[in-house]
Scaffold this active site. Structure first.
Site, PDB file in Angstrom:
ATOM      1  N   THR A  69      80.598  63.711  -8.005  1.00 33.30           N
ATOM      2  CA  THR A  69      79.659  64.882  -8.453  1.00 33.30           C
ATOM      3  C   THR A  69      78.979  64.537  -9.947  1.00 33.30           C
ATOM      4  O   THR A  69      77.902  65.239 -10.088  1.00 33.30           O
ATOM      5  CB  THR A  69      80.868  66.297  -8.850  1.00 33.30           C
ATOM      6  OG1 THR A  69      81.682  65.705  -9.585  1.00 33.30           O
ATOM      7  CG2 THR A  69      81.555  66.501  -7.391  1.00 33.30           C
ATOM      8  N   HIS A  70      79.474  63.682 -10.586  1.00 34.74           N
ATOM      9  CA  HIS A  70      78.837  63.478 -11.978  1.00 34.74           C
ATOM     10  C   HIS A  70      77.586  62.844 -11.563  1.00 34.74           C
ATOM     11  O   HIS A  70      76.778  62.836 -12.921  1.00 34.74           O
ATOM     12  CB  HIS A  70      79.923  62.929 -12.905  1.00 34.74           C
ATOM     13  CG  HIS A  70      80.170  61.186 -12.612  1.00 34.74           C
ATOM     14  ND1 HIS A  70      80.990  60.607 -13.037  1.00 34.74           N
ATOM     15  CD2 HIS A  70      79.526  60.335 -11.521  1.00 34.74           C
ATOM     16  CE1 HIS A  70      81.121  59.283 -12.529  1.00 34.74           C
ATOM     17  NE2 HIS A  70      80.165  59.334 -11.732  1.00 34.74           N
ATOM     18  N   ASN A  71      77.094  62.164 -10.509  1.00 33.13           N
ATOM     19  CA  ASN A  71      75.967  61.816 -10.229  1.00 33.13           C
ATOM     20  C   ASN A  71      74.745  62.444  -9.999  1.00 33.13           C
ATOM     21  O   ASN A  71      73.559  62.073  -9.973  1.00 33.13           O
ATOM     22  CB  ASN A  71      76.075  60.670  -9.154  1.00 33.13           C
ATOM     23  CG  ASN A  71      76.835  59.397  -9.635  1.00 33.13           C
ATOM     24  OD1 ASN A  71      76.554  59.060 -10.749  1.00 33.13           O
ATOM     25  ND2 ASN A  71      77.571  59.060  -8.755  1.00 33.13           N
ATOM     26  N   GLN A  83      78.899  65.114 -16.840  1.00 30.49           N
ATOM     27  CA  GLN A  83      80.213  65.560 -16.529  1.00 30.49           C
ATOM     28  C   GLN A  83      80.449  67.062 -16.817  1.00 30.49           C
ATOM     29  O   GLN A  83      79.554  67.761 -17.590  1.00 30.49           O
ATOM     30  CB  GLN A  83      81.173  64.835 -17.434  1.00 30.49           C
ATOM     31  CG  GLN A  83      80.916  63.271 -17.261  1.00 30.49           C
ATOM     32  CD  GLN A  83      81.284  62.872 -16.010  1.00 30.49           C
ATOM     33  OE1 GLN A  83      81.140  61.389 -15.725  1.00 30.49           O
ATOM     34  NE2 GLN A  83      82.285  63.512 -15.294  1.00 30.49           N
TER      35      GLN A  83
END
Length: 430
Positions: A329-331, A393
């Site tokens: 998800t951080h991408n 993040q």
């Protein structure tokens, strides 16, 4: 002479030089005792020195206490002006390190022994003057040594870069692609102050294309990037403890779906620990899936399957014991993460109400709740995502907001955030 003041020695809100020094002594004694009790070697600057045991939770705790006090003491005795001057010049030092990598200094210096700086320059194809200046700057960081005049030898730091290809790739790609992109943060944000995503970020500003397309167009750098990612996984293996120990895997029966799981290294690790669980590794990268499948051992082959699937598409697996998405998800920007969370809904609807969605990623802490250097580490990764992907993040509240946007029925049951890589245990309310 007046007596030495101890004011503020035990006041963490107002640290003193003496108080910090006493804390450092105490923490150093605790670390030394821990190493002795556990029959572990003390770190040294010899070439035979081993890495400290960062995979030991108690060592990590002691290390955090010592480092926090060391940093505060340095800031206190330097003062803000001197510290800022040094900090802002770090880019020049990183430039020296990039030259050493690009000109293969690490490979040209013998593993044991030394080489004349003139011979090093000749092998590297660089003039003697700049070769010598770069080496002598790096040795101030204990990267390389010059134990005899104009004779270059390895330090532990330069030797590990020579011998560990994956670590070398981590350092090299960070300087060659990422640092250059980070230098264009201001340009990118001024051009687009209110929007960011995969194709709109400092990496695109610098390199002209998004990070995935960049590596598709440059196979050599793509191979280096793949080695770097493998190196980072190896270096950060201690971060897996919350995933393995925080969640009760023993309570699950059936198949765990590892979404965006790459070559399945986490699934294979969990499969070895929990023999009653099977795993399906999903990824959109066919090469990663093939690599994972080829590396399966005989005992794991019946229990770990590989499936080509994009996490943006509706989840096809039914009756899963759990769905896991780790460091994906951080991408992606918020709107993309909402799409990812929506795609899980069909899989969860067609599984038991007790089937969790496990989100294994950094959970950004509130300012001041972690020691500064530990908070810096996770916020540094946040900046990496800002630069490279136009992503981020997230805090627990931000994850919760995106989950609710995807489906109001999502509920976070448990939050494991007492480590650098957190875990959210999420369920779809029925």
């Amino acid at each position: 002479m007046g007596s030495l003041s101890t004011a503020g020695v035990n006041d963490p809100s107002s640290p003193s030089i003496l108080g910090l020094a006493q804390n450092i002594l105490s923490a150093a004694q605790d670390i030394t005792k821990y190493l002795q009790v556990n029959k572990l070697p003390e770190p040294s600057f010899s070439l035979e020195s081993q890495d400290p045991p960062h995979d030991h939770p108690e060592y990590r705790r002691l290390h955090a206490s010592l480092k926090a006090n060391l940093e505060d003491l340095q800031l206190l005795i330097d003062g803000p002006r001197k510290w800022l001057r040094a900090f802002c010049c770090t880019g020049y030092d990183l430039g020296a390190l990039q030259v050493a990598l690009d000109f293969d200094f690490f490979q040209h210096v013998p593993a044991h022994g030394d080489i004349a700086v003139e011979d090093l320059a000749n092998k590297a194809g660089l003039d003697v003057d700049r070769t010598s200046r770069i080496i002598r700057q790096l040795r101030t960081y204990r990267i390389f040594e010059e134990l005899q005049p104009r004779r270059v030898s390895h330090s532990p730091s330069s030797l590990v870069i020579q011998q560990d290809e994956q670590l070398r790739a981590v350092v090299h790609y960070s300087l060659d692609e990422m640092l250059k992109a980070a230098a264009d943060c201001n340009v990118s944000l001024k051009a687009n102050p209110h929007e960011a995503h995969q194709n709109l970020n400092p990496f695109v500003t610098r390199h002209g294309v998004g990070i995935f397309e960049f590596y598709q167009k440059d196979p050599e750098k793509a191979r280096r990037f793949a080695k770097a990612m493998a190196g980072l996984r190896k270096m950060d293996s201690h971060l897996d403890f919350l995933l393995k120990d925080g969640f009760n895997w023993s309570a699950l029966k059936g198949t765990v779906v590892d979404v965006g799981g790459g070559n399945g290294h986490i699934s294979k690790s969990l499969a070895q620990i929990y023999p009653d669980l099977d795993f399906i590794v999903q990824d959109s990268n066919a090469d990663m899936l093939a690599e994972g499948k080829e590396s399966l051992t005989q005992d794991l082959a019946p229990r770990v399957q590989y499936m080509h699937h994009s996490f943006f598409d509706p989840q096809p697996v039914k009756n899963a014991a759990a769905f896991l998405i780790r460091q994906c998800t951080h991408n992606w920007a918020d709107k993309d993460v909402v799409t990812i969370f929506k795609a899980f809904v069909p899989g969860l609807e067609n599984s038991s109400p007790e089937t969790p969605l496990l989100i294994n990623d950094i959970i950004i802490p509130e300012p001041g709740t972690w020691p500064r250097h530990q908070e810096r580490n996770v916020r540094q990764v946040d900046m990496v995502m800002l630069v490279n992907c136009g992503a981020k993040q997230r805090t627990k509240a931000e994850f919760e907001q995106l989950l609710k946007q995807a489906d109001e029925r999502y509920e976070i049951k448990n939050v494991f955030d007492d480590g650098p890589l957190g875990l959210l245990e999420v369920y779809l309310r029925r």
